[in-house]
Design a protein around this motif. Structure first.
Motif, PDB file in Angstrom:
ATOM      1  N   TYR A  43       0.830  -1.206   0.000  1.00  0.00           N
ATOM      2  CA  TYR A  43       0.000   0.000   0.000  1.00  0.00           C
ATOM      3  C   TYR A  43       0.866   1.257   0.000  1.00  0.00           C
ATOM      4  O   TYR A  43       0.647   2.183  -0.788  1.00  0.00           O
ATOM      5  CB  TYR A  43      -0.906   0.044   1.248  1.00  0.00           C
ATOM      6  N   GLU A  44       1.849   1.268   0.879  1.00  0.00           N
ATOM      7  CA  GLU A  44       2.661   2.474   1.034  1.00  0.00           C
ATOM      8  C   GLU A  44       3.514   2.745  -0.197  1.00  0.00           C
ATOM      9  O   GLU A  44       3.680   3.906  -0.603  1.00  0.00           O
ATOM     10  CB  GLU A  44       3.529   2.340   2.284  1.00  0.00           C
ATOM     11  N   ALA A  45       4.044   1.690  -0.829  1.00  0.00           N
ATOM     12  CA  ALA A  45       4.857   1.877  -2.025  1.00  0.00           C
ATOM     13  C   ALA A  45       4.030   2.468  -3.164  1.00  0.00           C
ATOM     14  O   ALA A  45       4.483   3.368  -3.887  1.00  0.00           O
ATOM     15  CB  ALA A  45       5.470   0.536  -2.454  1.00  0.00           C
ATOM     16  N   VAL A  46       2.814   1.970  -3.331  1.00  0.00           N
ATOM     17  CA  VAL A  46       1.942   2.484  -4.397  1.00  0.00           C
ATOM     18  C   VAL A  46       1.534   3.919  -4.120  1.00  0.00           C
ATOM     19  O   VAL A  46       1.586   4.779  -5.010  1.00  0.00           O
ATOM     20  CB  VAL A  46       0.693   1.581  -4.542  1.00  0.00           C
ATOM     21  N   TYR A  47       1.147   4.215  -2.893  1.00  0.00           N
ATOM     22  CA  TYR A  47       0.739   5.586  -2.568  1.00  0.00           C
ATOM     23  C   TYR A  47       1.894   6.567  -2.748  1.00  0.00           C
ATOM     24  O   TYR A  47       1.694   7.700  -3.196  1.00  0.00           O
ATOM     25  CB  TYR A  47       0.230   5.651  -1.125  1.00  0.00           C
ATOM     26  N   GLU A  48       3.086   6.135  -2.393  1.00  0.00           N
ATOM     27  CA  GLU A  48       4.245   7.014  -2.562  1.00  0.00           C
ATOM     28  C   GLU A  48       4.519   7.267  -4.038  1.00  0.00           C
ATOM     29  O   GLU A  48       4.780   8.402  -4.457  1.00  0.00           O
ATOM     30  CB  GLU A  48       5.469   6.373  -1.898  1.00  0.00           C
ATOM     31  N   ARG A  49       4.439   6.227  -4.843  1.00  0.00           N
ATOM     32  CA  ARG A  49       4.722   6.373  -6.271  1.00  0.00           C
ATOM     33  C   ARG A  49       3.684   7.255  -6.960  1.00  0.00           C
ATOM     34  O   ARG A  49       4.025   8.052  -7.844  1.00  0.00           O
ATOM     35  CB  ARG A  49       4.761   5.004  -6.936  1.00  0.00           C
ATOM     36  N   LEU A  50       2.407   7.113  -6.571  1.00  0.00           N
ATOM     37  CA  LEU A  50       1.344   7.899  -7.196  1.00  0.00           C
ATOM     38  C   LEU A  50       1.116   9.237  -6.500  1.00  0.00           C
ATOM     39  O   LEU A  50       0.229   9.992  -6.889  1.00  0.00           O
ATOM     40  CB  LEU A  50       0.036   7.094  -7.200  1.00  0.00           C
ATOM     41  N   GLU A  51       1.914   9.511  -5.464  1.00  0.00           N
ATOM     42  CA  GLU A  51       1.820  10.765  -4.722  1.00  0.00           C
ATOM     43  C   GLU A  51       0.404  10.996  -4.190  1.00  0.00           C
ATOM     44  O   GLU A  51      -0.166  12.088  -4.295  1.00  0.00           O
ATOM     45  CB  GLU A  51       2.263  11.944  -5.595  1.00  0.00           C
ATOM     46  N   VAL A  52      -0.166   9.955  -3.620  1.00  0.00           N
ATOM     47  CA  VAL A  52      -1.483  10.068  -2.990  1.00  0.00           C
ATOM     48  C   VAL A  52      -1.380  11.009  -1.801  1.00  0.00           C
ATOM     49  O   VAL A  52      -0.501  10.846  -0.945  1.00  0.00           O
ATOM     50  CB  VAL A  52      -1.994   8.679  -2.549  1.00  0.00           C
ATOM     51  N   GLY A  53      -2.253  11.985  -1.753  1.00  0.00           N
ATOM     52  CA  GLY A  53      -2.187  12.972  -0.685  1.00  0.00           C
ATOM     53  C   GLY A  53      -3.430  13.823  -0.653  1.00  0.00           C
ATOM     54  O   GLY A  53      -4.483  13.427  -1.175  1.00  0.00           O
TER      55      GLY A  53
END
Length: 314
Positions: A43-53
């Motif tokens: 989850y964290e790797a994907v959110y970091e890559r897609l810049e979820v914020g």
């Protein structure tokens, strides 16, 4: 730190219970309390890559009991989750309602047999929620309508439930994506997840138990080795265009053998094996397969690699 529904799971399980609803509830709890956290690095790797914020509008397909949604809300995202498992989505809704962020928009329509977890927003105090039920569909939505123009589209769609180790485990993704894609803007990233190569996944040897038991009685279902293009095939059938991929280490670690058994059985991979034989036989063979992974202190540790694909909506 992201909240979790509970800090510790119960050690005792009423094995004699035969009530299907009770068993379904217990298994959903096992998923939430034991197994779901194993995929946090994904989850964290994907959110970091897609810049979820802040401002991200995220739709989670197969959201389970909502841990991935909570991690997204901790980054400031507005989230909505959908899952076919009524017990899991009830836990997801409970987690989101307990979160200190308000729900910012109404959930999308839920198909029969599916459930929608309450969406959440970024700003303000605790929000109240009501649950609307109709047949097999459950929807949680905000009590008060959001202010300002309604934005019904999503700019990130995730399907984190890993595919590629059980026959037909991707069958439900096609219809789910068919419903989700029209709710997204053109070029929206859609994330699909799957198991990595068997030689990189220690848990593969344990999952093969499901295949052996089902094949022995010539029953369908059970484990099958993941294929290199599993995720690409799903994306192609949904009309999505691949736009990058990655691999993430997600070790499975358990406090002991009982915890490992409960966590693995909660995944659903062994359901066909249980139907083909019985619960005690499946537990016996899983226990034997787990022995090489038991450490001196009694904990169980299995390194794994998971793969994710980022595809874009047309």
């Amino acid at each position: 730190m992201t909240r979790t529904l509970v800090q510790h799971h119960q050690q005792q399980v009423n094995a004699a219970s035969t009530d299907p609803s009770t068993e379904a509830c217990e298994r959903a709890r096992d998923w939430a309390e034991i197994q779901e956290r194993m995929l946090v690095p994904l989850y964290e790797a994907v959110y970091e890559r897609l810049e979820v914020g802040p401002g991200t509008r995220l739709l989670g397909l197969g959201c389970g009991s909502g841990l991935a949604l909570l991690i997204a809300t901790a980054r400031g995202a507005h989230v909505t989750g959908v899952d076919a498992d009524q017990e899991r989505v009830a836990l997801a809704r409970e987690r989101l309602v307990q979160d200190e962020r308000p729900m910012a928009h109404a959930a999308p329509p839920a198909s029969p047999g599916r459930a929608v977890a309450a969406p959440s927003g970024r700003f303000g105090g605790r929000a109240r929620a009501r649950v609307l039920t109709g047949g097999a569909t459950a929807v949680a939505e905000a009590e008060r309508p959001p202010r300002g123009p309604r934005r019904s589209s999503y700019d990130v769609i995730t399907a984190f439930q890993p595919i590629g180790v059980a026959s037909g485990d991707s069958d439900g993704l096609g219809p789910a994506l068919a419903e989700a894609v029209p709710l997204a803007e053109r070029g929206t990233p859609v994330v699909l997840a799957g198991w990595g190569p068997p030689e990189r996944c220690a848990t593969s040897g344990v999952l093969r138990v499901a295949g052996r038991l089902t094949e022995r009685l010539r029953k369908g279902g059970g484990y099958r080795p993941p294929l290199r293009d599993d995720l690409e095939d799903v994306a192609a059938r949904a009309g999505l265009k691949p736009d990058g991929s990655g691999r993430v280490s997600c070790p499975f670690g358990y406090a002991g053998m009982e915890s490992a058994l409960r966590g693995l059985l909660s995944t659903g991979v062994f359901d066909a094996a249980v139907r083909a034989t019985d619960q005690s036989q499946v537990e016996k063979e899983i226990t034997e397969a787990l022995h090489p992974h038991v450490r001196r202190d009694g904990t169980v540790w299995m390194p794994n690699v998971f793969r994710y694909l980022i595809a874009r909506t047309p």
